[in-house]
Design an enzyme around this catalytic site. Structure first.
Site, PDB file in Angstrom:
ATOM      1  N   ARG A  37      72.437  43.657  35.050  1.00 54.16           N
ATOM      2  CA  ARG A  37      71.162  43.685  34.306  1.00 54.16           C
ATOM      3  C   ARG A  37      70.549  45.090  34.190  1.00 54.16           C
ATOM      4  O   ARG A  37      70.990  46.018  34.826  1.00 54.16           O
ATOM      5  CB  ARG A  37      70.161  42.733  34.955  1.00 54.16           C
ATOM      6  CG  ARG A  37      69.851  42.968  36.413  1.00 54.16           C
ATOM      7  CD  ARG A  37      68.840  41.926  36.901  1.00 54.16           C
ATOM      8  NE  ARG A  37      68.534  42.102  38.312  1.00 54.16           N
ATOM      9  CZ  ARG A  37      69.165  41.490  39.303  1.00 54.16           C
ATOM     10  NH1 ARG A  37      70.170  40.668  39.064  1.00 54.16           N
ATOM     11  NH2 ARG A  37      68.808  41.715  40.557  1.00 54.16           N
ATOM     12  N   TRP A  68      55.673  35.701  39.760  1.00 48.01           N
ATOM     13  CA  TRP A  68      56.863  35.944  38.936  1.00 48.01           C
ATOM     14  C   TRP A  68      57.373  34.619  38.390  1.00 48.01           C
ATOM     15  O   TRP A  68      57.502  33.640  39.126  1.00 48.01           O
ATOM     16  CB  TRP A  68      57.944  36.621  39.789  1.00 48.01           C
ATOM     17  CG  TRP A  68      59.095  37.093  38.965  1.00 48.01           C
ATOM     18  CD1 TRP A  68      59.239  38.332  38.411  1.00 48.01           C
ATOM     19  CD2 TRP A  68      60.260  36.349  38.593  1.00 48.01           C
ATOM     20  NE1 TRP A  68      60.417  38.397  37.707  1.00 48.01           N
ATOM     21  CE2 TRP A  68      61.065  37.199  37.801  1.00 48.01           C
ATOM     22  CE3 TRP A  68      60.698  35.049  38.831  1.00 48.01           C
ATOM     23  CZ2 TRP A  68      62.285  36.796  37.258  1.00 48.01           C
ATOM     24  CZ3 TRP A  68      61.911  34.632  38.295  1.00 48.01           C
ATOM     25  CH2 TRP A  68      62.693  35.513  37.523  1.00 48.01           C
ATOM     26  N   GLN A  90      57.450  43.843  32.299  1.00 44.22           N
ATOM     27  CA  GLN A  90      57.834  42.486  32.677  1.00 44.22           C
ATOM     28  C   GLN A  90      56.552  41.704  32.961  1.00 44.22           C
ATOM     29  O   GLN A  90      55.722  42.127  33.782  1.00 44.22           O
ATOM     30  CB  GLN A  90      58.721  42.520  33.935  1.00 44.22           C
ATOM     31  CG  GLN A  90      60.096  43.095  33.676  1.00 44.22           C
ATOM     32  CD  GLN A  90      60.996  42.092  32.962  1.00 44.22           C
ATOM     33  OE1 GLN A  90      61.564  41.222  33.593  1.00 44.22           O
ATOM     34  NE2 GLN A  90      61.118  42.227  31.657  1.00 44.22           N
ATOM     35  N   GLU A 103      69.516  47.829  40.732  1.00 44.97           N
ATOM     36  CA  GLU A 103      68.738  47.396  39.573  1.00 44.97           C
ATOM     37  C   GLU A 103      68.164  48.620  38.859  1.00 44.97           C
ATOM     38  O   GLU A 103      67.999  49.683  39.445  1.00 44.97           O
ATOM     39  CB  GLU A 103      67.547  46.531  40.017  1.00 44.97           C
ATOM     40  CG  GLU A 103      67.916  45.319  40.857  1.00 44.97           C
ATOM     41  CD  GLU A 103      66.701  44.459  41.201  1.00 44.97           C
ATOM     42  OE1 GLU A 103      66.713  43.282  40.841  1.00 44.97           O
ATOM     43  OE2 GLU A 103      65.754  44.960  41.836  1.00 44.97           O
ATOM     44  N   PHE A 158      64.576  39.982  30.565  1.00 42.54           N
ATOM     45  CA  PHE A 158      64.498  40.880  31.716  1.00 42.54           C
ATOM     46  C   PHE A 158      64.400  42.338  31.253  1.00 42.54           C
ATOM     47  O   PHE A 158      64.367  42.639  30.065  1.00 42.54           O
ATOM     48  CB  PHE A 158      65.722  40.671  32.618  1.00 42.54           C
ATOM     49  CG  PHE A 158      65.554  39.573  33.654  1.00 42.54           C
ATOM     50  CD1 PHE A 158      64.607  38.564  33.504  1.00 42.54           C
ATOM     51  CD2 PHE A 158      66.355  39.549  34.792  1.00 42.54           C
ATOM     52  CE1 PHE A 158      64.456  37.558  34.460  1.00 42.54           C
ATOM     53  CE2 PHE A 158      66.217  38.558  35.755  1.00 42.54           C
ATOM     54  CZ  PHE A 158      65.265  37.560  35.588  1.00 42.54           C
ATOM     55  N   TRP A 200      50.714  38.131  36.063  1.00 41.64           N
ATOM     56  CA  TRP A 200      51.760  38.877  36.783  1.00 41.64           C
ATOM     57  C   TRP A 200      52.401  39.971  35.936  1.00 41.64           C
ATOM     58  O   TRP A 200      52.800  39.729  34.800  1.00 41.64           O
ATOM     59  CB  TRP A 200      52.856  37.908  37.219  1.00 41.64           C
ATOM     60  CG  TRP A 200      54.076  38.591  37.740  1.00 41.64           C
ATOM     61  CD1 TRP A 200      55.119  39.099  37.003  1.00 41.64           C
ATOM     62  CD2 TRP A 200      54.392  38.884  39.113  1.00 41.64           C
ATOM     63  NE1 TRP A 200      56.063  39.677  37.826  1.00 41.64           N
ATOM     64  CE2 TRP A 200      55.642  39.560  39.125  1.00 41.64           C
ATOM     65  CE3 TRP A 200      53.743  38.640  40.329  1.00 41.64           C
ATOM     66  CZ2 TRP A 200      56.251  39.980  40.310  1.00 41.64           C
ATOM     67  CZ3 TRP A 200      54.356  39.067  41.503  1.00 41.64           C
ATOM     68  CH2 TRP A 200      55.591  39.723  41.490  1.00 41.64           C
ATOM     69  N   MET A 201      52.558  41.166  36.534  1.00 41.05           N
ATOM     70  CA  MET A 201      53.362  42.230  35.921  1.00 41.05           C
ATOM     71  C   MET A 201      54.338  42.765  36.965  1.00 41.05           C
ATOM     72  O   MET A 201      53.961  42.947  38.115  1.00 41.05           O
ATOM     73  CB  MET A 201      52.459  43.374  35.455  1.00 41.05           C
ATOM     74  CG  MET A 201      53.241  44.580  34.932  1.00 41.05           C
ATOM     75  SD  MET A 201      52.171  45.921  34.378  1.00 41.05           S
ATOM     76  CE  MET A 201      51.680  46.617  35.948  1.00 41.05           C
ATOM     77  N   ASN A 202      55.616  43.010  36.529  1.00 42.84           N
ATOM     78  CA  ASN A 202      56.476  43.831  37.383  1.00 42.84           C
ATOM     79  C   ASN A 202      56.974  45.050  36.619  1.00 42.84           C
ATOM     80  O   ASN A 202      56.122  45.843  36.174  1.00 42.84           O
ATOM     81  CB  ASN A 202      57.540  43.034  38.154  1.00 42.84           C
ATOM     82  CG  ASN A 202      58.475  42.156  37.377  1.00 42.84           C
ATOM     83  OD1 ASN A 202      58.064  41.203  36.746  1.00 42.84           O
ATOM     84  ND2 ASN A 202      59.762  42.433  37.440  1.00 42.84           N
ATOM     85  N   ASP A 203      58.264  45.233  36.440  1.00 40.79           N
ATOM     86  CA  ASP A 203      58.797  46.529  35.986  1.00 40.79           C
ATOM     87  C   ASP A 203      58.183  47.064  34.689  1.00 40.79           C
ATOM     88  O   ASP A 203      58.014  46.299  33.735  1.00 40.79           O
ATOM     89  CB  ASP A 203      60.294  46.412  35.684  1.00 40.79           C
ATOM     90  CG  ASP A 203      61.081  45.684  36.743  1.00 40.79           C
ATOM     91  OD1 ASP A 203      60.515  45.355  37.787  1.00 40.79           O
ATOM     92  OD2 ASP A 203      62.282  45.447  36.511  1.00 40.79           O
TER      93      ASP A 203
HETATM   94  C1  FRU Z   1      63.475  44.520  39.198  1.00 40.89           C
HETATM   95  C2  FRU Z   1      63.980  43.280  38.482  1.00 40.89           C
HETATM   96  C3  FRU Z   1      65.041  43.610  37.458  1.00 40.89           C
HETATM   97  C4  FRU Z   1      64.932  42.456  36.510  1.00 40.89           C
HETATM   98  C5  FRU Z   1      63.450  42.178  36.510  1.00 40.89           C
HETATM   99  C6  FRU Z   1      63.125  40.731  36.337  1.00 40.89           C
HETATM  100  O1  FRU Z   1      62.207  44.345  39.713  1.00 40.89           O
HETATM  101  O2  FRU Z   1      64.487  42.353  39.423  1.00 40.89           O
HETATM  102  O3  FRU Z   1      66.319  43.780  37.997  1.00 40.89           O
HETATM  103  O4  FRU Z   1      65.397  42.761  35.222  1.00 40.89           O
HETATM  104  O5  FRU Z   1      62.953  42.643  37.733  1.00 40.89           O
HETATM  105  O6  FRU Z   1      61.748  40.544  36.227  1.00 40.89           O
END
Ligand code: FRU
Length: 446
Positions: A160, A68, A60, A223, A104, A41-44
């Site tokens: 955050r 996640w 992330q 965010e 985060f 998994w990858m996000n931000d």
């Molecule tokens: C946005 C978010 C951020 C948080 C991160 C957690 O996608 O929700 O606000 O720091 O992802 O993975």
């Protein structure tokens, strides 16, 4: 444009990756020139930086599964924005520490020649610092958390994603937050040393929508703020309501005065983060969310792609232009006067904007235009476009589709499955395409 070829389908010209063994390396939905981790998994995007002649991109990351969970910071580097080398995980939660439940999103600055990450630890949400000499080994600040919670009297659903920049001899920090029941905000702080922070004020406050219960979905919480100069203006953007909102304006004496606003990236794109590339240009990456079920993501073994690197500039009227970095032109093969490749390619299409249009792949629409509503669509993603002619730059890459319309509208979406050639619905004014060379032999799985 003759009817003859618009109805025709074309077979893929590019060979599938040859690497045997890894299912992910052969997964035709995985992109071949967009960045993504080897698996899971990858996000931000986090803290992208140009340092000592190399781009470093953090993100992330859940190294354990394609869903996640407890956040780490993945890390990759590139000297040309195109070819990436995966590096070991940069940040992991410290048991018993302020980030015990996750590292985060955050940012990076260089202080006295040394890189410093400022990021959010959870639970509760607090701001933390980590330092490095070489971007590989990170030492967490003994005084973490450097900001232990929201300012007194601010009742916020979240706190955050710090963004830090140099302002004269001081530092400034924006953190994503919201005023409960009212709307999202970014809170402004100042510091001399990145450790002791003084709260100044909310820099901008939004409007909560009635409806969604989730604070981020309703706009009660913003965010991932990012804030930097573009031309003679400053650009602020935040992620909320499932989208990325931006404001262009002026910044003077700690006052941001918005002059225009809009959506930075439409559709799958979320939580963008930028990098100052040697003071010459700014580069933005966004996380391209999946648009298929969680079960399908787990089954695939990977989730999330990075967008192309996008360069924001201003036009003569001070309006925002968004274009992929020029480096991608270097991946182009031989130009064709038709939509000759259904994957790993770039296609330019000009439309008069009066008639419906569709670009289909194996019967599925990858791009659509509706002249009644003036809406451009990519899979489940949509973006409004102004009436009139459309000049579209379309990037197809596995399941990723990115479109830049009239150099202003950035639309991103995901279309999975079939790769059985392209066909058109409707007549464009002109069309041309290039195959793009994959940046790795195995879809970045190693
Ligand atoms: C946005 C978010 C951020 C948080 C991160 C957690 O996608 O929700 O606000 O720091 O992802 O993975």
């Amino acid at each position: 444009m003759s009817q003859g070829w618009t109805r025709r389908s074309f077979l893929t010209a590019l060979p599938l990756p040859l690497l045997a063994g890894s299912g992910l390396a052969q997964d035709a939905d995985r992109p071949q020139y967009h960045f993504l981790p080897p698996s899971n998994w990858m996000n931000d995007p986090n803290a992208p930086i140009w340092f000592k002649g190399e781009y470093h991109l953090f993100y992330q990351y859940n190294p354990k599964a394609a869903q996640w969970d407890t956040m780490h910071w993945g890390h990759a580097t590139s000297s040309d924005l195109l070819h990436w080398k995966h590096l070991p995980i940069a940040l992991a939660p410290t048991p018993g520490g302020s980030d015990k439940d996750g590292c985060f999103t955050g940012c990076m600055v260089v202080d006295g020649g040394k890189p410093v990450i400022v990021y959010t630890g959870v639970n509760p949400e607090v701001q933390c610092v980590a330092r490095s000499e070489d971007l590989l080994t990170w030492t967490k600040e003994p005084n973490n958390p450097v900001i232990a919670g929201p300012p007194a009297g601010v009742d916020t659903p979240g706190f955050r994603d710090p963004h830090v920049w140099r302002e004269g001899n001081e530092w400034r920090l924006l953190v994503g937050a919201g005023f409960r029941g009212k709307g999202g905000t970014v809170l402004l702080y100042k510091s001399n040393d990145l450790v002791k922070w003084t709260y100044l004020k909310p820099m901008l406050i939004g409007q909560k929508l009635s409806g969604p219960a989730d604070p981020v979905a309703s706009g009660e919480m913003w965010e991932c703020p990012d804030f930097f100069p573009v031309g003679n203006k400053w650009l602020l953007y935040v992620s909320t309501q499932g989208k990325v909102l931006y404001w262009l304006g002026t910044w003077k004496d700690d006052v941001f005065t918005p002059e225009s606003d809009g959506v930075l990236v439409h559709g799958a794109g979320y939580a963008p983060k930028s990098c100052d590339a040697s003071g010459k240009r700014r580069i933005i990456w966004a996380w391209l969310r999946e648009q298929r079920s969680k079960a399908d993501q787990l089954r695939a073994g990977w989730s999330g792609s990075m967008s192309l690197a996008v360069v924001p500039t201003l036009d003569g009227d001070g309006k925002l232009l968004l274009n992929p970095a020029a480096e991608y032109d270097g991946l182009r093969g031989k130009r064709m006067r038709e939509a000759a490749h259904d994957d790993c390619c770039e296609i330019h299409i000009k439309l008069d904007g009066m008639k419906p249009f569709g670009l289909l792949r194996g019967g599925q629409e990858v791009l659509g235009f509706d002249p009644e509503s003036h809406v451009l669509s990519v899979g489940r993603s949509e973006a409004p476009v102004p009436p009139g002619r459309l000049d579209l730059r379309i990037f197809l890459d596995g399941s990723v589709v990115e479109v830049f319309a009239n150099r202003r509208v950035w639309l991103t979406g995901r279309v999975y499955g079939e790769r059985r050639g392209l066909s058109l619905r409707g007549d464009p004014r002109s069309i041309q395409s290039w195959p793009l060379t994959p940046v790795s032999r195995d879809r970045l799985t190693t």
